[in-house]
Design a protein around this motif. Structure first.
Motif, short mmCIF file in Angstrom:
data_model
loop_
_atom_site.label_atom_id
_atom_site.label_comp_id
_atom_site.label_asym_id
_atom_site.label_seq_id
_atom_site.Cartn_x
_atom_site.Cartn_y
_atom_site.Cartn_z
N ASN A 293 0.83 -1.21 0.00
CA ASN A 293 0.00 0.00 0.00
C ASN A 293 0.86 1.26 0.00
OD1 ASN A 293 -2.16 -1.76 0.13
ND2 ASN A 293 -2.57 -1.41 2.29
N GLN A 294 1.92 1.25 0.79
CA GLN A 294 2.82 2.41 0.84
C GLN A 294 3.56 2.58 -0.49
OE1 GLN A 294 2.97 4.53 3.44
NE2 GLN A 294 4.36 5.85 2.27
N TYR A 295 3.95 1.48 -1.09
CA TYR A 295 4.62 1.51 -2.40
C TYR A 295 3.70 2.17 -3.43
CZ TYR A 295 7.37 -0.19 -6.39
OH TYR A 295 8.15 -0.27 -7.53
N LYS A 296 2.44 1.77 -3.43
CA LYS A 296 1.45 2.34 -4.37
C LYS A 296 1.31 3.84 -4.12
CE LYS A 296 -2.59 2.51 -6.71
NZ LYS A 296 -2.76 2.58 -8.10
N GLU A 297 1.25 4.23 -2.86
CA GLU A 297 1.11 5.65 -2.51
C GLU A 297 2.32 6.46 -2.99
OE1 GLU A 297 0.86 8.02 1.64
OE2 GLU A 297 -0.60 6.38 1.40
N THR B 120 1.90 3.01 -8.58
CA THR B 120 1.59 1.66 -9.07
C THR B 120 1.96 0.65 -7.99
OG1 THR B 120 3.77 1.25 -10.02
CG2 THR B 120 2.13 2.27 -11.47
N TYR B 121 1.43 -0.55 -8.16
CA TYR B 121 1.83 -1.63 -7.26
C TYR B 121 3.19 -2.16 -7.72
CZ TYR B 121 -2.97 -1.46 -5.64
OH TYR B 121 -4.16 -1.04 -5.12
N PRO B 122 3.95 -2.74 -6.82
CA PRO B 122 5.26 -3.29 -7.23
C PRO B 122 5.09 -4.43 -8.23
CG PRO B 122 4.75 -3.93 -4.96
CD PRO B 122 3.67 -2.99 -5.40
N GLU B 123 6.09 -4.63 -9.06
CA GLU B 123 6.08 -5.74 -10.01
C GLU B 123 6.07 -7.08 -9.26
OE1 GLU B 123 6.06 -5.95 -13.48
OE2 GLU B 123 5.60 -3.80 -13.41
N LYS B 124 6.90 -7.14 -8.22
CA LYS B 124 6.99 -8.34 -7.39
C LYS B 124 7.17 -7.90 -5.94
CE LYS B 124 11.83 -9.00 -8.75
NZ LYS B 124 12.00 -7.74 -9.40
N GLY C 290 14.40 -2.63 0.67
CA GLY C 290 15.25 -1.45 0.44
C GLY C 290 14.51 -0.13 0.44
N ASN C 291 13.18 -0.17 0.44
CA ASN C 291 12.42 1.08 0.50
C ASN C 291 12.42 1.59 1.94
OD1 ASN C 291 11.17 1.66 -2.23
ND2 ASN C 291 10.66 -0.51 -1.95
N LYS C 292 12.44 2.90 2.09
CA LYS C 292 12.56 3.51 3.43
C LYS C 292 11.40 3.14 4.35
CE LYS C 292 10.44 7.72 1.80
NZ LYS C 292 10.62 9.02 1.29
N TYR C 293 10.25 2.83 3.81
CA TYR C 293 9.06 2.52 4.60
C TYR C 293 8.89 1.03 4.87
CZ TYR C 293 7.62 1.83 -0.20
OH TYR C 293 7.58 1.44 -1.49
N PHE C 294 9.78 0.21 4.34
CA PHE C 294 9.67 -1.24 4.51
C PHE C 294 10.93 -1.74 5.18
CE2 PHE C 294 9.57 -5.71 3.13
CZ PHE C 294 8.26 -6.02 3.44
N ASN C 295 10.85 -2.00 6.49
CA ASN C 295 12.03 -2.36 7.28
C ASN C 295 12.24 -3.86 7.41
OD1 ASN C 295 12.56 0.34 7.79
ND2 ASN C 295 11.16 0.36 9.52
N ALA C 296 11.33 -4.66 6.91
CA ALA C 296 11.44 -6.12 7.07
C ALA C 296 12.54 -6.70 6.19
CB ALA C 296 10.11 -6.77 6.73
N SER C 297 13.05 -7.84 6.61
CA SER C 297 14.07 -8.52 5.82
C SER C 297 13.38 -9.41 4.78
CB SER C 297 14.97 -9.37 6.71
OG SER C 297 14.24 -10.46 7.24
N GLU C 298 14.18 -9.95 3.89
CA GLU C 298 13.64 -10.79 2.83
C GLU C 298 12.96 -12.06 3.36
OE1 GLU C 298 15.38 -12.23 -1.38
OE2 GLU C 298 16.37 -10.49 -0.51
N SER C 299 13.30 -12.47 4.57
CA SER C 299 12.71 -13.69 5.14
C SER C 299 11.20 -13.53 5.37
CB SER C 299 13.40 -14.07 6.45
OG SER C 299 13.20 -13.08 7.43
N ILE C 300 10.69 -12.31 5.37
CA ILE C 300 9.25 -12.10 5.57
C ILE C 300 8.44 -12.65 4.41
CG2 ILE C 300 8.99 -9.82 4.52
CD1 ILE C 300 7.28 -9.31 7.26
N GLY D 26 -3.88 -5.06 -5.81
CA GLY D 26 -2.89 -4.76 -4.78
C GLY D 26 -3.00 -5.65 -3.56
N LYS D 27 -3.86 -6.64 -3.61
CA LYS D 27 -4.06 -7.53 -2.46
C LYS D 27 -2.98 -8.60 -2.42
CE LYS D 27 -7.51 -10.48 -0.25
NZ LYS D 27 -7.30 -10.11 1.10
#
Length: 158
Positions: free
Chosen positions: A105-109, A113-117, A123-133, A149-150
């Protein structure tokens, strides 16, 4: 399971409650302790992985959410096992889905657009989780519907 199979000539049900309710787990652990008192260091970590105590694990079966023996690769690259509740995995999955959905949702904002994958969130400033998520605790996969976007979980193994 080997003792159950030996005595009953069949495997226990998928949720394996018979191993606890009919005393197979207790008998096997007791025999192991008699043979090697240090077995607690080897067995208890598997039985109590992500649980507070062995008693919690053995008494939390509610008739709906089975306990599962999950295979994973340990730090040394060897196959290992842990026992957990399906409910715990489902609860963890819900947290992961919410975190990923918030990131989408933040990426879209931010981008319009929604992310490709889903991994485009890393790596985005608003997404702090690691790839393991992006690893579904229930053994399935997380997918993004790029039209709506679901974020959803599909193909669970457990």
């Amino acid at each position: 399971m080997e003792l159950y199979l030996e005595e009953k000539k069949e495997l226990p049900s998928a949720h394996m409650t018979e191993l606890v309710s009919e005393g197979y787990l207790e008998r096997v652990i007791q025999k192991m302790v008699e043979e090697d008192p240090n077995i607690y260091q080897e067995v208890l970590p598997v039985l109590t992985y992500k649980t507070r105590t062995l008693e919690d694990l053995l008494t939390t079966y509610n008739g709906e959410d089975p306990h599962l023996l999950i295979k994973f690769t340990n730090k040394e690259g060897q196959d290992d096992w842990h026992l957990t509740s399906r409910k715990d995995l489902r609860d963890e999955q819900i947290v992961y889905l919410k975190t990923i959905q918030d990131g989408v949702n933040q990426y879209k904002e931010e981008n319009g657009t929604y992310p490709e994958k889903l991994t485009d969130l890393i790596g985005n400033k608003y997404f702090n989780a690691s790839e393991s998520i992006f690893e579904d605790p229930l053994g399935g996969e997380f997918v993004l519907n790029r039209e709506t976007g679901k974020v959803e979980a599909i193909n669970p193994q457990y």
